[in-house]
Design a protein around this motif. Structure first.
Motif, short mmCIF file in Angstrom:
data_model
loop_
_atom_site.label_atom_id
_atom_site.label_comp_id
_atom_site.label_asym_id
_atom_site.label_seq_id
_atom_site.Cartn_x
_atom_site.Cartn_y
_atom_site.Cartn_z
N GLN A 98 0.84 -1.19 0.00
CA GLN A 98 0.00 0.00 0.00
C GLN A 98 0.88 1.25 0.00
O GLN A 98 1.86 1.32 0.74
CB GLN A 98 -0.91 0.01 1.23
CG GLN A 98 -1.76 -1.25 1.39
CD GLN A 98 -2.90 -1.30 0.41
OE1 GLN A 98 -3.35 -0.27 -0.10
NE2 GLN A 98 -3.38 -2.49 0.13
N ARG A 99 0.48 2.24 -0.79
CA ARG A 99 1.21 3.51 -0.86
C ARG A 99 0.31 4.68 -0.49
O ARG A 99 -0.86 4.71 -0.86
CB ARG A 99 1.78 3.71 -2.27
CG ARG A 99 2.84 2.67 -2.67
CD ARG A 99 3.30 2.89 -4.10
NE ARG A 99 4.28 1.88 -4.51
CZ ARG A 99 5.60 2.01 -4.37
NH1 ARG A 99 6.09 3.12 -3.83
NH2 ARG A 99 6.42 1.06 -4.76
N TRP A 100 0.91 5.60 0.23
CA TRP A 100 0.25 6.86 0.61
C TRP A 100 -1.12 6.59 1.24
O TRP A 100 -2.15 7.02 0.75
CB TRP A 100 0.12 7.78 -0.60
CG TRP A 100 1.44 8.14 -1.21
CD1 TRP A 100 1.92 7.75 -2.42
CD2 TRP A 100 2.46 8.94 -0.60
NE1 TRP A 100 3.18 8.26 -2.62
CE2 TRP A 100 3.54 9.00 -1.52
CE3 TRP A 100 2.58 9.63 0.62
CZ2 TRP A 100 4.72 9.70 -1.25
CZ3 TRP A 100 3.75 10.32 0.89
CH2 TRP A 100 4.80 10.36 -0.03
N ARG A 101 -1.07 5.87 2.35
CA ARG A 101 -2.28 5.55 3.09
C ARG A 101 -2.38 6.38 4.36
O ARG A 101 -1.41 6.47 5.13
CB ARG A 101 -2.32 4.06 3.46
CG ARG A 101 -2.36 3.11 2.27
CD ARG A 101 -3.63 3.29 1.49
NE ARG A 101 -3.72 2.32 0.41
CZ ARG A 101 -4.61 2.39 -0.56
NH1 ARG A 101 -5.46 3.39 -0.61
NH2 ARG A 101 -4.63 1.46 -1.51
N ILE A 102 -3.53 6.97 4.60
CA ILE A 102 -3.77 7.65 5.87
C ILE A 102 -4.06 6.58 6.91
O ILE A 102 -4.92 5.71 6.71
CB ILE A 102 -4.95 8.63 5.76
CG1 ILE A 102 -4.61 9.74 4.77
CG2 ILE A 102 -5.29 9.21 7.13
CD1 ILE A 102 -5.76 10.69 4.51
N ARG B 288 4.61 4.09 2.37
CA ARG B 288 4.52 2.74 1.81
C ARG B 288 4.46 1.72 2.93
O ARG B 288 5.24 1.80 3.88
CB ARG B 288 5.71 2.44 0.89
CG ARG B 288 5.59 1.11 0.14
CD ARG B 288 6.72 0.91 -0.85
NE ARG B 288 6.47 -0.24 -1.71
CZ ARG B 288 7.32 -0.66 -2.66
NH1 ARG B 288 8.47 -0.02 -2.85
NH2 ARG B 288 7.02 -1.71 -3.40
N LEU B 289 3.55 0.78 2.79
CA LEU B 289 3.39 -0.28 3.79
C LEU B 289 3.26 -1.61 3.08
O LEU B 289 2.37 -1.81 2.24
CB LEU B 289 2.12 -0.03 4.64
CG LEU B 289 2.13 1.21 5.53
CD1 LEU B 289 0.75 1.42 6.14
CD2 LEU B 289 3.18 1.08 6.63
N ARG B 290 4.15 -2.52 3.43
CA ARG B 290 4.11 -3.87 2.86
C ARG B 290 3.89 -4.88 3.98
O ARG B 290 4.67 -4.93 4.92
CB ARG B 290 5.40 -4.17 2.10
CG ARG B 290 5.48 -3.45 0.76
CD ARG B 290 6.76 -3.75 0.01
NE ARG B 290 7.89 -3.02 0.57
CZ ARG B 290 9.08 -2.94 -0.01
NH1 ARG B 290 9.30 -3.56 -1.16
NH2 ARG B 290 10.05 -2.25 0.55
N GLY B 291 2.84 -5.64 3.85
CA GLY B 291 2.51 -6.63 4.87
C GLY B 291 1.78 -7.81 4.25
O GLY B 291 1.80 -8.01 3.03
N ALA B 292 1.12 -8.60 5.09
CA ALA B 292 0.42 -9.78 4.59
C ALA B 292 -0.65 -10.21 5.58
O ALA B 292 -0.44 -10.18 6.80
CB ALA B 292 1.39 -10.93 4.35
N ASN B 293 -1.80 -10.59 5.04
CA ASN B 293 -2.87 -11.23 5.82
C ASN B 293 -2.82 -12.73 5.60
O ASN B 293 -2.31 -13.21 4.58
CB ASN B 293 -4.24 -10.72 5.37
CG ASN B 293 -4.42 -9.23 5.57
OD1 ASN B 293 -3.93 -8.67 6.55
ND2 ASN B 293 -5.12 -8.59 4.65
N LEU B 294 -3.36 -13.47 6.55
CA LEU B 294 -3.59 -14.90 6.38
C LEU B 294 -5.09 -15.13 6.25
O LEU B 294 -5.87 -14.68 7.10
CB LEU B 294 -3.04 -15.69 7.57
CG LEU B 294 -1.53 -15.62 7.81
CD1 LEU B 294 -1.17 -16.44 9.06
CD2 LEU B 294 -0.75 -16.12 6.61
N ILE B 295 -5.50 -15.83 5.19
CA ILE B 295 -6.91 -16.12 4.94
C ILE B 295 -7.07 -17.63 4.87
O ILE B 295 -6.38 -18.30 4.10
CB ILE B 295 -7.40 -15.48 3.63
CG1 ILE B 295 -7.05 -13.98 3.60
CG2 ILE B 295 -8.89 -15.71 3.43
CD1 ILE B 295 -7.73 -13.15 4.67
N ALA B 296 -7.99 -18.18 5.66
CA ALA B 296 -8.12 -19.64 5.76
C ALA B 296 -9.56 -20.08 5.55
O ALA B 296 -10.51 -19.41 5.99
CB ALA B 296 -7.63 -20.12 7.13
N SER B 297 -9.72 -21.21 4.88
CA SER B 297 -11.04 -21.81 4.67
C SER B 297 -10.91 -23.32 4.80
O SER B 297 -9.81 -23.88 4.70
CB SER B 297 -11.59 -21.44 3.29
OG SER B 297 -10.72 -21.88 2.27
#
Length: 343
Positions: A68-72, A92-101
């Motif tokens: 993500q870039r230029w996020r409030i 700039r923010l670089r991260g990751a979510n975990l999504i499970a099913s």
């Protein structure tokens, strides 16, 4: 037609919810502050733990990175003040979510159960929010034992403390094509206080929410309940959760608080103008609300009850794992029951 939620209880789940397992999760996750930017190795360790626990319970886990870039957003520096009151512009923010099913789950719209993994700097974040992640992990174990896989998705969000960054990304991705029926947010759910005058209210709260304020007053301002924040669109789910928590062992009182704002962007704008209402959107359910998706926030009210909020003293020994087990039971029941309750 709305089904009668009184028929749903958490009795069937109580024998298998294990407070010791909840504590094990919290103790592992809250060994040190977790942050993608400030403590990346600790965050990676926590992410690996959560991924492995979900996979061991039979869930299919997808790591969904985002850039993500230029996020409030907000700052993740520690301190007792709510981070929503500390705005920041992130380049700039670089991260990751975990999504499970679960394998074999149907194509029906899903209920998302979510919790954020990160903590603020300087705080191990036992309540905020290892407690929520622990409930999610135990819910995963409970639901994996069902004969028919329920239409539930588990989401572990990154960068909540920086301004709900991971949840914003997940709400957009999961909400495409109307695939989300509802969302349950687990936000700081493990701290309880039976002593009178331990529950505080935000400034202006009594004026805008007189019924909830009166209920807190009748209870002697004891912090012995779970607050269930909902909107009109999620009122049925809130009642499901309340009844399931009351039937759990130990029985857990809850306080239902309806946010009068509409779902969608208008509700977000109103929150900026009415601070007491703005407090009701301080976690990962808010991006789902903003996209018109019904959502609940379950919380012990964080800084309005817990003196360790965003501090180095937010450690595993301060939490109540028996009552956290009741939170888990009620959450599992609600996630499974929500789709049928709104038919």
């Amino acid at each position: 037609m709305v089904n009668d939620p009184t028929t749903t209880t958490s009795d069937a789940w109580d024998p298998v919810v294990d407070p010791a397992r909840l504590r094990q999760h919290v103790e592992f996750l809250a060994s040190a502050p977790r942050s993608r930017r400030r403590a990346p190795h600790i965050m990676e360790r926590a992410e690996t733990y959560v991924h492995n626990e979900l996979a061991a319970a039979g869930w299919l886990v997808e790591r969904q990175p985002f850039d993500q870039r230029w996020r409030i957003g907000s700052t993740d520096r520690h301190g007792h003040r709510a981070l929503a009151l500390k705005p920041r512009l992130h380049r700039r923010l670089r991260g990751a979510n975990l999504i499970a099913s679960l394998p074999g789950s149907t194509d029906r719209p899903v209920v998302v159960v979510g919790a954020h993994l990160d903590s603020v700097s300087g705080s191990p974040g036992a309540d905020d929010n290892a407690s929520g992640v622990a409930v999610l992990l135990e819910t995963a174990r409970l639901l994996s034992g069902m004969q028919v896989p329920p239409p539930v998705v588990l989401a572990v969000f990154d960068m909540e403390e920086l301004g709900l960054i991971g949840a914003r990304h997940a709400a957009r991705e999961l909400g495409r094509a109307g695939g989300v029926l509802g969302m349950i947010c687990l936000e700081s759910v493990g701290y309880f206080a039976d002593t009178p005058e331990t529950q505080r209210l935000p400034a202006g709260f009594e004026r805008f929410f007189p019924q909830a304020s009166a209920a807190a007053r009748r209870g002697g301002y004891r912090g012995d309940f779970t607050l269930v924040v909902h909107r009109r669109s999620s009122a049925v789910a809130a009642e499901l959760w309340r009844r399931a928590a009351a039937a759990a062992s130990p029985a857990l009182p809850s306080l239902l608080l309806r946010d009068p704002r509409p779902d969608g962007p208008l509700g977000m704008v109103i929150g900026l103008a009415v601070p007491p209402a703005g407090h009701l959107g301080r976690s990962d359910h808010a991006p789902f609300w903003n996209r018109g998706i019904p959502a609940l926030m379950l919380t012990d009210t964080a800084n309005f009850r817990n003196p360790h909020y965003h501090r180095a003293t937010d450690v595993p020994g301060t939490l109540d794992y028996e009552r956290l087990a009741s939170v888990t039971a009620a959450t599992a029941v609600t996630a499974v029951s929500w789709p049928d309750a709104v038919l």
